[in-house]
Design an enzyme around this catalytic site. Structure first.
Site, mmCIF file in Angstrom:
data_model
loop_
_atom_site.group_PDB
_atom_site.id
_atom_site.type_symbol
_atom_site.label_atom_id
_atom_site.label_comp_id
_atom_site.label_asym_id
_atom_site.label_seq_id
_atom_site.Cartn_x
_atom_site.Cartn_y
_atom_site.Cartn_z
ATOM 1 N N HIS A 131 -3.980 7.605 5.909
ATOM 2 C CA HIS A 131 -4.187 6.356 5.175
ATOM 3 C C HIS A 131 -5.666 5.973 5.252
ATOM 4 O O HIS A 131 -6.278 5.662 4.234
ATOM 5 C CB HIS A 131 -3.295 5.271 5.776
ATOM 6 N N PHE A 173 0.783 -3.455 3.949
ATOM 7 C CA PHE A 173 1.047 -4.842 4.306
ATOM 8 C C PHE A 173 2.547 -5.026 4.553
ATOM 9 O O PHE A 173 3.382 -4.309 4.009
ATOM 10 C CB PHE A 173 0.629 -5.776 3.175
ATOM 11 N N CYS A 220 0.806 -1.222 0.000
ATOM 12 C CA CYS A 220 0.000 0.000 0.000
ATOM 13 C C CYS A 220 0.841 1.275 0.000
ATOM 14 O O CYS A 220 0.340 2.349 -0.324
ATOM 15 C CB CYS A 220 -0.934 0.016 1.206
ATOM 16 N N GLU A 232 -3.684 4.329 13.463
ATOM 17 C CA GLU A 232 -3.231 5.552 12.806
ATOM 18 C C GLU A 232 -3.575 6.778 13.652
ATOM 19 O O GLU A 232 -2.802 7.739 13.704
ATOM 20 C CB GLU A 232 -3.842 5.676 11.414
ATOM 21 N N HIS A 263 -9.988 1.743 -1.668
ATOM 22 C CA HIS A 263 -8.546 1.577 -1.431
ATOM 23 C C HIS A 263 -7.867 1.041 -2.696
ATOM 24 O O HIS A 263 -7.896 -0.167 -2.957
ATOM 25 C CB HIS A 263 -8.337 0.606 -0.275
ATOM 26 N N LYS A 316 -9.760 7.788 0.748
ATOM 27 C CA LYS A 316 -10.337 6.471 0.471
ATOM 28 C C LYS A 316 -11.841 6.416 0.734
ATOM 29 O O LYS A 316 -12.517 5.524 0.225
ATOM 30 C CB LYS A 316 -9.639 5.402 1.305
#
Length: 424
Positions: free
Chosen positions: A314, A410, A173, A325, A351, A346
């Site tokens: 994010h 990830f 990502c 986050e 995403h 997003k």
């Protein structure tokens, strides 16, 4: 605003933007929809999803690949390639650069850095389907090169006759954030004068969707109301929405841009990346490494946390990411954390995997231009554990002199960019 970067080099500015997004094809269409809270999430119709728990995605339904590649060429490349070509063409046009007709020496100093999480996975799936279910003779003769991630960057280099470095970064990502950081460094330290950079991903296929569903991290409760499914920081969020798209930028050394009288959107002032070395998918609850990535990006930019007016987070819409986050933002900004406006792009597009960092950066630069922060939509009931100043549901007017764009990926990866208003 003072400049006290520890590593001195050339300033790197953005002179062109391009976008192909689920909620709008073209830079202004994407921005207008995102600013107005229009979702691009819809039901998947390209293949049978009746047996999947998630039947929706952020799909660029209005995108026509045939405007960028012939029908024969489209058989031999991943879908991310026409997406990237479209966004890159717009970014170059926006920058006022006819790249293919620049003098040879300028093209040798003009590179490509593309970020993609999945790269050619969708294309590989297509070739297996052709081989096993249709006719082996129909498999692309470019199966190997087009399945190799780096070839996607070469497609951009070849289209625009760019002779500089041609790199693809695939770090999950954080891919496009890392690619933009890499492009910035290439220019900052004199290895290139211009870079075409950003992200492109096209993971909407039966096999990839099935794999994500197996991880139980995608939204399953809004199949009948797709536009409501991506809901970062909402108490009732139930997972992220997979998406596709491409967002591309033209970066230049400031002196190169000013010498030709280019319009400047802003400066890419800092970049940093860290790894928690913790888990393939999960985040460590303490949020230390995402916070460290943001802090190091601020150091790279030579800016204190107090100078930041906005954070594009994010914000995946998973219970874990949004909570952690939030903790990371608090570690970086301390008491100011709950008063700095934050938003998740997003919420409107889903995403788009490795392209998400570029999407957030483009949205942030346009927010700077228009002095208006796009909202995080679908935030009717905020999660008490996500108590940041989220711009909820309606855009907010604000002058932004400096912002952080954050990504978490990830494999425990974290990356952040610092962007500031056009230098005077």
């Amino acid at each position: 605003m003072s400049d006290s970067r520890p590593l001195q080099g050339r300033r790197v500015v953005v002179t062109g933007l391009g976008a192909v997004a689920p909620n709008g094809v073209g830079r202004e269409a994407f921005w207008n929809a995102t600013r107005d809270g229009v979702s691009g999430v819809r039901r998947i119709e390209a293949f049978d999803v009746s047996t999947l728990p998630t039947r929706i995605a952020g799909i660029c339904a209005d995108f026509d690949p045939s405007k960028h590649l012939s029908a024969n060429e489209l058989k031999h490349v991943p879908r991310l390639v026409p997406l990237a070509l479209a966004a890159a063409t717009e970014a170059l046009d926006d920058a006022g650069l006819d790249a293919a007709h620049l003098p040879l020496e300028e093209r040798r100093r003009f590179g490509v850095a593309l970020g993609s999480g999945g790269a050619g996975l969708e294309f590989i799936e297509r070739q297996f389907e052709q081989y096993y279910l249709v006719d082996p003779k129909g498999v692309s003769l470019y199966t190997i090169p087009s399945s190799t991630p780096g070839t996607s960057a070469s497609e951009l280099s070849m289209r625009f006759a760019l002779r500089g470095p041609s790199h693809l970064l695939s770090t999950g990502c954080t891919s496009s954030t890392d690619a933009i950081g890499h492009a910035m460094s290439m220019i900052r330290y004199g290895r290139a004068d211009r870079m075409l950079t950003g992200g492109s991903d096209a993971p909407i296929s039966a096999g990839i969707m099935t794999g994500f569903c197996l991880m139980r991290i995608m939204s399953t409760g809004f199949n009948d109301a797709p536009e409501r499914a991506s809901r970062p920081f909402a108490k009732d969020r139930d997972g992220f929405v997979l998406a596709e798209g491409s967002w591309m930028l033209v970066l230049e050394a400031e002196e190169t841009a000013r010498a030709r009288g280019a319009r400047i959107y802003g400066e890419i002032a800092g970049y940093a990346a860290t790894c928690e070395a913790f888990h393939r998918v999960r985040l460590d609850e303490n949020g230390e490494e995402p916070a460290r990535a943001m802090g190091l990006a601020l150091e790279d930019a030579g800016l204190p946390a107090e100078a930041i007016d906005h954070v594009n987070v994010h914000g995946t819409s998973t219970q874990l990411n949004d909570r952690i986050e939030t903790r990371a933002v608090k570690q970086v900004f301390g008491e100011r954390a709950t008063s700095i406006p934050v938003t998740s792009t997003k919420s409107a597009i889903g995403h788009p995997q490795g392209a998400c960092g570029a999407a957030g950066l483009v949205a942030t630069l346009l927010a700077m231009r228009d002095e208006c922060i796009a909202p995080t939509i679908n935030l009717e009931a905020p999660d008490p554990e996500c108590d940041l100043d989220v711009v909820a549901n309606v855009a907010r007017e604000a002058r932004l002199d400096a912002a952080v764009c954050n990504c978490i990926g990830f494999g425990s990866k974290n990356a952040a960019l610092v962007v500031r208003r056009r230098p005077r």
